[in-house]
Design a protein around this motif. Sequence first.
Motif, short mmCIF file in Angstrom:
data_model
loop_
_atom_site.label_atom_id
_atom_site.label_comp_id
_atom_site.label_asym_id
_atom_site.label_seq_id
_atom_site.Cartn_x
_atom_site.Cartn_y
_atom_site.Cartn_z
N ALA A 13 0.71 -1.16 -0.09
CA ALA A 13 -0.15 -0.17 -0.03
C ALA A 13 0.87 1.24 -0.10
O ALA A 13 0.47 2.45 -0.14
N LYS A 14 1.92 1.01 0.37
CA LYS A 14 3.12 2.15 0.39
C LYS A 14 3.77 2.65 -1.00
O LYS A 14 4.19 1.63 -1.77
N THR A 15 3.31 3.81 -1.39
CA THR A 15 3.86 4.52 -2.63
C THR A 15 5.16 5.23 -2.00
O THR A 15 5.19 6.16 -1.57
N ALA A 16 6.25 4.61 -2.43
CA ALA A 16 7.74 5.10 -2.11
C ALA A 16 7.97 6.33 -3.03
O ALA A 16 8.67 7.24 -2.85
N VAL A 17 7.79 5.99 -4.35
CA VAL A 17 8.01 6.87 -5.56
C VAL A 17 6.97 7.19 -6.36
O VAL A 17 6.46 6.10 -6.88
N GLY A 37 12.63 9.47 4.14
CA GLY A 37 11.56 8.55 3.80
C GLY A 37 10.82 9.08 2.31
O GLY A 37 10.06 8.64 2.06
N SER A 38 11.74 9.97 1.77
CA SER A 38 10.99 10.67 0.70
C SER A 38 11.16 10.06 -0.66
O SER A 38 10.52 10.31 -1.72
N GLY A 203 7.90 11.13 -2.32
CA GLY A 203 8.16 10.29 -3.65
C GLY A 203 7.91 11.09 -4.87
O GLY A 203 8.20 10.47 -6.10
N GLN A 204 7.55 12.24 -4.65
CA GLN A 204 7.20 13.16 -6.11
C GLN A 204 8.22 14.19 -6.25
O GLN A 204 8.75 14.71 -5.25
#
Length: 396
Positions: A13-17, A37-38, A203-204
């Motif tokens: 469920a985690k969007t890292a990037v 953690g970005s 991530g963005q």
Amino acid sequence: MIEAVGLTKRYGAKTAVYNLSFQVRPGAVTGFLGPNGSGKSTTMRMMLGLDRPTAGHVTIGGHAFRSLPNAPRQVGALLDAKAVHGGRSARNHLLCLAQLAGIPAARVDEVLGVVGLQDVAKKRSNGFSLGMGQRLGIAAALLGDPQVLLFDEPVNGLDPEGILWVRNLMKQLASEGRTVFVSSHLMSEMALTADHLIVIGRGQLLSDMSIKDFISANSADFARVRIPADRPEQREKLTASLTEAGGGVMPEPDGALRVTGLPLPRISDLAHASDVRLWELSPHQASLEEAYMRMTQGAVDYRSTADAKAGLQPPPPGYGPHPGYGDPAQQPRLPAEVPQQGWYAPPPPGQNPYAAAPVAPAPAAPAPVPPAAPAPAAPAAVPADPTARQTSEDPR
Ligand SMILES: Nc1ncnc2c1ncn2[C@@H]1O[C@H](COP(=O)(O)OP(=O)(O)OP(=O)(O)O)[C@@H](O)[C@H]1O
């Protein structure tokens, strides 16, 4: 050149990037910044084929890392300096890597000299300090004399001499026309090392521009004005005059005034017209740290709170920042208008997708991306390194 296009990585469920697109050009040091953690390490791992993107792709010299012929001769990386077989000596560790990549053994001794580990080359790396481990990791990255170099936190654990050495090494590698991509949380160091910045948050992509443009786009210019401390009436007179002329005036903790919205000559003229003597009138030069904090303040996931126990145990006499530690009533009185922290004005509308409202940890939709500007290459001279643990010149 490194090119990421629509790069996305999800772990469950985690969007890292998310949807990262940028280019890292040769001939410059490109800094890679972002809060904890970005997604910086995740992005670097995808560049090196260690993680598979969920969507999008990243190429080095037009090829995916896994399809690069003899990749270690083309790309060198320091991701995790601890990822070393601790029972091996530094030299044997590098020899193993060299053999796998068809690199002659003589090159191992060259890079050991370059990173200053020649005297401990035969020592087991599990006895190495953090900084020695970093040097060994950098040696491994340089082994194949690659055109593209990735460094994740290369100065982590290095002493000041080591930090200076890494700074000069990065600049030298870039001045030789190589692509140098380096992440760091040390803003002061990044300001001295990088020509170009790529900044991500959650991530963005938040920013892709030269350091100079980044600072000017994300800093609030102001002037510091100081008048004699024993003339409060003059201070009031000047404040009224500056405000009337459209300036913003805020008192600073040390008694100076912070003036926004008026150029320095105008402030000087207004002071003169008001018959107010100035002791200081100086432009405020924003640092990279200030600009970075301002850009990323809405994208920070891990922020400390005040320690609830802080006020329970007063420090013994002579310790602590000031008398009255932990007792707000006794803290030095400052004008109410002065922001004690986080004074950075919000970024201009549209510059920071997180400024208006925090974005959910796993972004489901693309966020507005600030405009990207290409960076000029800035080769730099490399001074000699006159230190005890000498590094030798890389004879490539
Ligand atoms: N293998 C994994 N499984 C699950 N989540 C992961 C994995 N790797 C990274 N993450 C998550 O992805 C996010 C981005 O992590 P990443 O390590 O890339 O950030 P970073 O910018 O390098 O952080 P730091 O500056 O603290 O090193 C984090 O929330 C992290 O917990």
